[in-house]
Scaffold this motif. Structure first.
Motif, PDB file in Angstrom:
ATOM      1  N   ASN A 231       2.273   1.702  -3.469  1.00 53.25           N
ATOM      2  CA  ASN A 231       1.242   2.078  -4.448  1.00 53.25           C
ATOM      3  C   ASN A 231       0.783   3.531  -4.269  1.00 53.25           C
ATOM      4  OD1 ASN A 231       1.220  -0.444  -5.684  1.00 53.25           O
ATOM      5  ND2 ASN A 231      -0.390  -1.250  -4.336  1.00 53.25           N
ATOM      6  N   GLU A 232       0.682   3.950  -2.980  1.00 50.49           N
ATOM      7  CA  GLU A 232       0.163   5.286  -2.713  1.00 50.49           C
ATOM      8  C   GLU A 232       1.255   6.352  -2.615  1.00 50.49           C
ATOM      9  OE1 GLU A 232      -2.458   5.151   0.644  1.00 50.49           O
ATOM     10  OE2 GLU A 232      -3.648   3.488  -0.166  1.00 50.49           O
TER      11      GLU A 232
ATOM     12  N   ARG B 262       0.833  -1.199   0.000  1.00 53.53           N
ATOM     13  CA  ARG B 262       0.000   0.000   0.000  1.00 53.53           C
ATOM     14  C   ARG B 262       0.871   1.254   0.000  1.00 53.53           C
ATOM     15  NH1 ARG B 262      -2.678  -1.087   4.141  1.00 53.53           N
ATOM     16  NH2 ARG B 262      -1.860   0.374   5.690  1.00 53.53           N
TER      17      ARG B 262
END
Length: 448
Positions: free
Chosen positions: A311-312, A308
């Motif tokens: 990805n962010e 995460r």
């Protein structure tokens, strides 16, 4: 009353602390710890299913068989705080004694978790909570008291066994912190009272971790300022920032979390012990973390959190991970080996808010970890930290406060004791008379 002290473990190394005090027919055990370096030197060694005798032979836990030579009954097992070198052997040894485990609330919760994780032995000793300032009777003539101290973990105490011959003060582990980030300052007023009331202090057992270092140990407030300075200086950096510290150092973790949010990054706690200690402190209401603070201990959950973050955008997060000593299975070491979804890029920052524990295994593993991180381009911020142990001026203050008739150095090897022997000598103590440098497995008769 006969007073005898068995120096079971922690008198030849930093680790596997255990001391037994016999006062007449009653025995109190202080600490039952693990020597982590003896475990970490083996790849993938899991102690949960191991027999205590095998761990004793490895030098990983204290050899408590010496207690069979003490003519008395164990009335209490008293861990001073929740570090593994003080509680890590409880699940292996406590079941041998028909006695309660008496400790502060946070320490008690950590002890219960250690017992729950144990696979080999069943420990059904009562776990009794007692706060700093509390007392309980030991037998018919002695009393146990908890005195609040400050250390690199919350809810630490120095236990005092009051006997008709004077007090036995077990002085592991502490620093003289008058401005702690969490909790109350060290209770020097009570130590001075104990040194001057009744029969005074018969014996003081002292942590000598930093006894060879001059000056005084700074407050945790100083470490917080150092951390704030480092982290705010990175406010405009748009790459990855990772921090590591002792998982048990709740005050330090709360500071990292606060400063991460101040520079616009979402902190996330990663690693089994990071989740364990911070989760326990939050559950007990000792700290109040942000509602959206993620804590992940299981490897799959950690990897999903890393995915995460990638990805962010790494610039939006600040992972707080285990591995400040370069432990082989810890999160930061895995990151350095490229074994996690988190990718380190050239110029990414890694903040070590911890010093390496001065033991050869730790020194070697930390060196390897930093080299691996550096090979991936990471830049290291080292030693953003203050110790949890007294330096020489703190030792002088404790001797002045307690004025003990006998002193026993602990929590070091023979070389580490040298500074304490010198400073105690400056205060009038003499080796072999009232200053007792000893080793594991010995007994010292103070009153015959």
């Amino acid at each position: 009353m006969e007073i005898e002290i068995a120096t079971v473990g922690g008198y030849e190394e930093v680790g596997r602390q255990m001391t037994a005090v016999r006062a007449g027919d009653d025995i109190v055990i202080f600490d039952m710890g693990l020597n982590l370096s003896k475990v970490l030197i083996h790849d993938n060694l899991r102690t949960e299913g191991m027999h205590s005798l095998d761990l004793i032979d490895m030098g990983a836990i204290p050899d408590d068989r010496i207690l069979s030579d003490l003519d008395g009954t164990v009335q209490a097992i008293v861990p001073t705080h929740g570090h593994l070198d003080h509680i890590g052997a409880i699940s292996k040894l406590a079941h041998r004694y028909d006695a309660p485990i008496v400790s502060t609330p946070f320490t008690s919760a950590l002890v219960e978790e250690e017992i729950d994780d144990e696979d080999k032995f069943h420990t059904d000793n009562d776990v009794v909570q007692m706060n700093a300032g509390g007392t309980m009777s030991i037998g018919e003539r002695c009393e146990l008291e908890f005195v609040n101290v400050t250390h690199s973990i919350i809810d630490a105490i120095n236990p005092v066994l009051h006997t008709p011959e004077g007090a036995i003060v077990y002085g592991l582990d502490k620093r003289m912190d008058h401005t702690p980030v969490i909790g109350d300052p060290i209770d020097m007023k009570r130590f001075r009272e104990i040194g001057r009331e009744g029969e005074g202090v018969l014996c003081y057992i002292e942590d000598c971790t930093n006894a060879n270092k001059k000056g005084r140990t700074p407050s945790e407030a100083v470490a917080r300022e150092q951390l704030e300075d480092v982290m705010l200086s990175l406010e405009d950096y748009d790459g990855g920032i990772v921090a590591t510290t002792f998982s048990s150092h709740i005050a330090r973790v709360t500071s990292i979390v606060e400063f991460a949010e101040r520079i616009g990054r979402q902190p996330v706690l990663l690693g089994r012990s990071m989740e364990q200690y911070s989760g326990t402190a939050e559950r007990l209401g000792i700290v109040d973390f942000p509602d959206d603070l993620g804590m992940y201990g299981h490897s799959r959950s950690v990897d999903r959190a890393f995915e995460r973050v990638m990805n962010e955008g790494k610039e939006n997060y600040l992972p707080v991970v285990t591995g400040h000593q370069g432990e082989p299975r810890a999160m930061l070491t895995r990151m350095g080996r490229g074994e996690t979804p988190y990718e380190l890029y050239q110029g990414d920052k890694v903040i070590f808010s911890a010093r390496v524990i001065p033991e050869p295994t730790n020194v070697g593993q930390r060196y390897q970890s930093e080299k691996l991180l550096g090979m991936q381009g990471a830049r290291i911020y080292d030693d953003v930290h203050v110790s949890g142990h007294l330096r020489q001026e703190g030792h002088y203050q404790m001797l002045d406060a307690l004025q003990p008739r006998h002193v026993i150095p602990a929590h070091q090897d023979m070389a580490g004791f040298s500074g304490y022997v010198e400073l105690a000598g400056n205060q009038g103590y003499k080796l072999g008379r009232d200053l007792h440098v000893t080793s594991n497995g010995n007994t010292i008769q103070l009153v015959g």
